[in-house]
Write a protein that holds these residues in place. Structure first.
Motif, PDB file in Angstrom:
ATOM      1  N   THR A  29      40.846  42.610  49.603  1.00 48.11           N
ATOM      2  CA  THR A  29      42.115  43.080  49.045  1.00 48.11           C
ATOM      3  C   THR A  29      42.106  42.904  47.531  1.00 48.11           C
ATOM      4  O   THR A  29      42.526  43.799  46.795  1.00 48.11           O
ATOM      5  N   THR A  30      41.596  41.775  47.055  1.00 48.17           N
ATOM      6  CA  THR A  30      41.513  41.527  45.614  1.00 48.17           C
ATOM      7  C   THR A  30      40.556  42.517  44.970  1.00 48.17           C
ATOM      8  O   THR A  30      40.840  43.059  43.906  1.00 48.17           O
ATOM      9  N   GLN A  31      39.438  42.762  45.639  1.00 54.28           N
ATOM     10  CA  GLN A  31      38.483  43.729  45.113  1.00 54.28           C
ATOM     11  C   GLN A  31      39.092  45.129  45.069  1.00 54.28           C
ATOM     12  O   GLN A  31      38.890  45.873  44.111  1.00 54.28           O
ATOM     13  N   ALA A  32      39.822  45.476  46.088  1.00 54.25           N
ATOM     14  CA  ALA A  32      40.474  46.790  46.120  1.00 54.25           C
ATOM     15  C   ALA A  32      41.491  46.897  44.987  1.00 54.25           C
ATOM     16  O   ALA A  32      41.610  47.948  44.344  1.00 54.25           O
ATOM     17  N   ALA A  33      42.208  45.811  44.726  1.00 54.81           N
ATOM     18  CA  ALA A  33      43.195  45.813  43.643  1.00 54.81           C
ATOM     19  C   ALA A  33      42.487  45.961  42.295  1.00 54.81           C
ATOM     20  O   ALA A  33      42.960  46.699  41.424  1.00 54.81           O
ATOM     21  N   GLN A  34      41.353  45.286  42.128  1.00 57.68           N
ATOM     22  CA  GLN A  34      40.602  45.403  40.878  1.00 57.68           C
ATOM     23  C   GLN A  34      40.075  46.823  40.696  1.00 57.68           C
ATOM     24  O   GLN A  34      40.130  47.383  39.607  1.00 57.68           O
ATOM     25  N   THR A  35      39.564  47.382  41.769  1.00 57.45           N
ATOM     26  CA  THR A  35      39.063  48.750  41.719  1.00 57.45           C
ATOM     27  C   THR A  35      40.190  49.711  41.341  1.00 57.45           C
ATOM     28  O   THR A  35      40.011  50.607  40.511  1.00 57.45           O
ATOM     29  N   GLN A  36      41.355  49.513  41.946  1.00 60.50           N
ATOM     30  CA  GLN A  36      42.508  50.364  41.645  1.00 60.50           C
ATOM     31  C   GLN A  36      42.914  50.234  40.181  1.00 60.50           C
ATOM     32  O   GLN A  36      43.198  51.229  39.517  1.00 60.50           O
ATOM     33  N   ARG A  37      42.925  48.997  39.652  1.00 63.16           N
ATOM     34  CA  ARG A  37      43.283  48.785  38.245  1.00 63.16           C
ATOM     35  C   ARG A  37      42.269  49.469  37.320  1.00 63.16           C
ATOM     36  O   ARG A  37      42.644  50.064  36.317  1.00 63.16           O
ATOM     37  N   ARG A  38      40.979  49.383  37.677  1.00 66.34           N
ATOM     38  CA  ARG A  38      39.951  50.046  36.865  1.00 66.34           C
ATOM     39  C   ARG A  38      40.151  51.554  36.870  1.00 66.34           C
ATOM     40  O   ARG A  38      40.032  52.220  35.839  1.00 66.34           O
ATOM     41  N   LYS A  39      40.453  52.104  38.042  1.00 68.54           N
ATOM     42  CA  LYS A  39      40.696  53.550  38.141  1.00 68.54           C
ATOM     43  C   LYS A  39      41.902  53.949  37.303  1.00 68.54           C
ATOM     44  O   LYS A  39      41.874  54.949  36.583  1.00 68.54           O
ATOM     45  N   GLU A  40      42.985  53.164  37.404  1.00 69.08           N
ATOM     46  CA  GLU A  40      44.192  53.476  36.643  1.00 69.08           C
ATOM     47  C   GLU A  40      43.930  53.384  35.142  1.00 69.08           C
ATOM     48  O   GLU A  40      44.386  54.226  34.370  1.00 69.08           O
ATOM     49  N   SER A  41      43.175  52.366  34.738  1.00 75.84           N
ATOM     50  CA  SER A  41      42.836  52.203  33.324  1.00 75.84           C
ATOM     51  C   SER A  41      41.999  53.376  32.835  1.00 75.84           C
ATOM     52  O   SER A  41      42.246  53.933  31.752  1.00 75.84           O
TER      53      SER A  41
END
Length: 121
Positions: A22-34
């Motif tokens: 879940t944390t990795q998915a959140a990090q991936t999502q933040r990278r995509k958004e950035s």
């Protein structure tokens, strides 16, 4: 990031010990958004500069920039290139004309000196 798990042939999460997927998915999502935000800003800067070109060019697409139909980006860029090439050509012509006028001026100054010398003799 994921890599094949050599023990069972399944993909396993790669990350810090104790890090949940879940944390990795959140990090991936933040990278995509950035990345998306950065790309959106880049596109906006390009569009702003194209709009600026449109307003400073004397004509776009053979028409006045105040005409109602907006030219496309390719037309604006093409016209900007054409305008810059014309300016370069104009600079060459004006520079050549300036050199010629300076040469003629030097000849006239010399002729003037000769006439003054002849008149005072």
């Amino acid at each position: 990031r994921r890599r094949p798990d050599s023990a069972n042939g399944q993909d396993g999460a790669v990350g810090m010990p104790g890090e949940s997927s879940t944390t990795q998915a959140a990090q991936t999502q933040r990278r995509k958004e950035s990345h998306n935000l950065t790309e959106q800003k880049r596109r906006q800067r390009i569009n702003d500069k194209i709009a600026e070109l449109k307003h400073i060019l004397p004509t776009v697409g053979g028409e006045s920039t105040s005409d109602k139909q907006a030219p496309d980006k390719a037309t604006i860029l093409s016209d900007a290139i054409e305008f810059i090439r014309k300016l370069h050509s104009d600079v060459k012509e004006v520079t050549a004309r300036k050199s010629e006028l300076e040469r003629l001026n030097a000849m006239l100054v010399e002729e003037n000196k000769q006439l003054k010398k002849a008149a005072s003799a």
